[in-house]
Design an enzyme around this catalytic site. Structure first.
Site, PDB file in Angstrom:
ATOM      1  N   CYS A 297       8.199   3.035   5.460  1.00  0.00           N
ATOM      2  CA  CYS A 297       8.028   1.587   5.633  1.00  0.00           C
ATOM      3  C   CYS A 297       9.197   0.780   5.088  1.00  0.00           C
ATOM      4  O   CYS A 297       9.317  -0.400   5.383  1.00  0.00           O
ATOM      5  CB  CYS A 297       6.718   1.127   4.997  1.00  0.00           C
ATOM      6  SG  CYS A 297       6.712   1.237   3.206  1.00  0.00           S
TER       7      CYS A 297
ATOM      8  N   CYS B  60       1.223   1.157  -0.659  1.00  0.00           N
ATOM      9  CA  CYS B  60       1.899   0.158  -1.500  1.00  0.00           C
ATOM     10  C   CYS B  60       1.382   0.224  -2.932  1.00  0.00           C
ATOM     11  O   CYS B  60       2.164   0.108  -3.888  1.00  0.00           O
ATOM     12  CB  CYS B  60       1.687  -1.242  -0.933  1.00  0.00           C
ATOM     13  SG  CYS B  60       2.438  -1.473   0.688  1.00  0.00           S
TER      14      CYS B  60
END
Length: 138
Positions: free
Chosen positions: A35, A105
């Site tokens: 990402c 995350c």
């Protein structure tokens, strides 16, 4: 239903503990190649092992920034051993959830803190178990 919780949006639009600590006692940097998120966490630790200050710089999406912000809030003022124990699940819970595709995350936030603690131990010459980062008492 909204993609992000109110807490995620609060920590994304008004992140806490953003910045850099000059002469930090420990620095951890991690990234996710898929990402492109990159997190850097700085620790200032007193002689009793309490995290007096913690800052972060994150290049990433709303979830990455919110996870970094929340993670720093959760460890500030805590003993270094409590910072090591912080899990990505605790970060997600504190944010009132993240979308499944954004859980990585919170994992980055956990890993960045562990890297900063490892760096702190290395700088101070403190022996630790690399598996758990728990201090080894002589």
């Amino acid at each position: 239903m909204a993609l992000y919780s109110k807490k995620v949006m609060e920590h994304f639009t008004n992140p806490q503990n953003v910045g850099k600590i000059e002469n930090a006692d420990g620095v951890g940097e991690v990234g996710n190649a898929k990402c492109g998120d990159i997190m850097k966490i700085y620790l200032k630790v007193n002689d009793d092992g309490i995290i007096e200050d913690v800052k972060f710089n994150t290049f990433g999406c709303a979830s990455a920034i919110a996870s970094s912000s929340m993670a720093t809030c959760l460890i500030k003022g805590k003993h270094i051993s409590e910072a090591i124990a912080l899990s990505n699940k605790a970060v997600v819970e504190a944010l009132d959830g993240l979308p499944a595709v954004k859980i990585h995350c919170s994992v980055l936030a956990e890993e960045a803190i562990k890297e900063a603690v490892k760096d702190y131990y290395d700088r101070k010459g403190i022996k630790y178990d690399p598996e758990t980062l728990a201090e080894i008492k002589d």
